[in-house]
Design an enzyme around this catalytic site. Sequence first.
Site, mmCIF file in Angstrom:
data_model
loop_
_atom_site.group_PDB
_atom_site.id
_atom_site.type_symbol
_atom_site.label_atom_id
_atom_site.label_comp_id
_atom_site.label_asym_id
_atom_site.label_seq_id
_atom_site.Cartn_x
_atom_site.Cartn_y
_atom_site.Cartn_z
ATOM 1 N N GLY A 53 0.832 -1.192 0.000
ATOM 2 C CA GLY A 53 0.000 0.000 0.000
ATOM 3 C C GLY A 53 0.866 1.241 0.000
ATOM 4 O O GLY A 53 2.012 1.198 0.464
ATOM 5 N N GLN A 58 2.865 9.957 1.095
ATOM 6 C CA GLN A 58 4.167 9.267 1.115
ATOM 7 C C GLN A 58 5.023 9.568 -0.105
ATOM 8 O O GLN A 58 6.208 9.222 -0.131
ATOM 9 C CB GLN A 58 3.965 7.752 1.212
ATOM 10 C CG GLN A 58 3.389 7.321 2.545
ATOM 11 C CD GLN A 58 3.300 5.816 2.610
ATOM 12 O OE1 GLN A 58 2.309 5.247 2.180
ATOM 13 N NE2 GLN A 58 4.337 5.179 3.128
ATOM 14 N N CYS A 98 6.116 0.211 7.247
ATOM 15 C CA CYS A 98 5.647 1.329 6.436
ATOM 16 C C CYS A 98 6.790 1.762 5.534
ATOM 17 O O CYS A 98 7.924 1.866 5.999
ATOM 18 C CB CYS A 98 5.230 2.476 7.352
ATOM 19 S SG CYS A 98 4.681 3.950 6.454
ATOM 20 N N HIS A 140 -4.407 1.347 7.548
ATOM 21 C CA HIS A 140 -3.056 1.926 7.628
ATOM 22 C C HIS A 140 -2.936 3.118 6.667
ATOM 23 O O HIS A 140 -2.447 4.182 7.043
ATOM 24 C CB HIS A 140 -2.024 0.834 7.285
ATOM 25 C CG HIS A 140 -0.602 1.301 7.202
ATOM 26 N ND1 HIS A 140 0.386 0.835 8.043
ATOM 27 C CD2 HIS A 140 0.013 2.187 6.373
ATOM 28 C CE1 HIS A 140 1.536 1.427 7.742
ATOM 29 N NE2 HIS A 140 1.341 2.250 6.722
ATOM 30 N N GLU A 141 -3.417 2.924 5.426
ATOM 31 C CA GLU A 141 -3.265 3.979 4.414
ATOM 32 C C GLU A 141 -4.173 5.173 4.707
ATOM 33 O O GLU A 141 -3.786 6.321 4.481
ATOM 34 C CB GLU A 141 -3.532 3.428 3.006
ATOM 35 C CG GLU A 141 -2.615 2.283 2.574
ATOM 36 C CD GLU A 141 -1.135 2.554 2.759
ATOM 37 O OE1 GLU A 141 -0.704 3.723 2.685
ATOM 38 O OE2 GLU A 141 -0.385 1.579 2.999
ATOM 39 N N HIS A 144 -2.583 7.460 7.016
ATOM 40 C CA HIS A 144 -1.628 8.374 6.360
ATOM 41 C C HIS A 144 -2.325 9.652 5.907
ATOM 42 O O HIS A 144 -1.729 10.730 5.944
ATOM 43 C CB HIS A 144 -1.005 7.707 5.124
ATOM 44 C CG HIS A 144 0.199 6.872 5.419
ATOM 45 N ND1 HIS A 144 1.350 7.387 5.982
ATOM 46 C CD2 HIS A 144 0.458 5.562 5.199
ATOM 47 C CE1 HIS A 144 2.256 6.423 6.102
ATOM 48 N NE2 HIS A 144 1.731 5.303 5.642
#
Length: 179
Positions: A53, A58, A98, A140-141, A144
């Site tokens: 991912g 990022q 990550c 998780h994403e 972000h």
Amino acid sequence: MAMKIENIDKLRIVNYPTPVLLKVAAPVETFDDQLAALVDRMFELMRLEKGVGLAAPQVGIGLRLFICNATGEPDDDTVIVNPRFVELDGAEEADEGCLSLPEVTVNVRRAKSVVLDAQDLQGNEARLAAEDLPARIWQHETDHLDGKLILDYMSPADEIANRRAIKQLKDDYRAAKAR
Ligand code: NI
């Protein structure tokens, strides 16, 4: 937001503590060729790093969008734009890494199954469901996009285990900035 992104093919993954990783990202409002090019570049970078991912912050872009692929099969490439969770059920702990935090691993408790509303690359609305690994990746994403990292879930044991790697990342960031 009509944001002009320069040199999309030169974007690269940024590491903690780059500020864009710690900020709430802005909704995607323009579904154009630039957005498609951004997503292409993100898939390129994610594959290169063998990730499952990758969120736009990022690669230094503060927009609410992420890509993922839990299996590595091209058919499983998924683009999620402007996600909003509508259901989070169950709980499960697992170790997570990550791409913006090399060498860091944190045990994170996440919902086991989730439902989210999101848009695709063309701006079409859809309701999507996932469980286990894809559900974990989505959580998780989406973190972000809210400036949240696995560092925010560290237990005291995780803090000790990751202390060296986190210090190294901070030192590297400072050194790169000073250049
Ligand atoms: Ni991440």
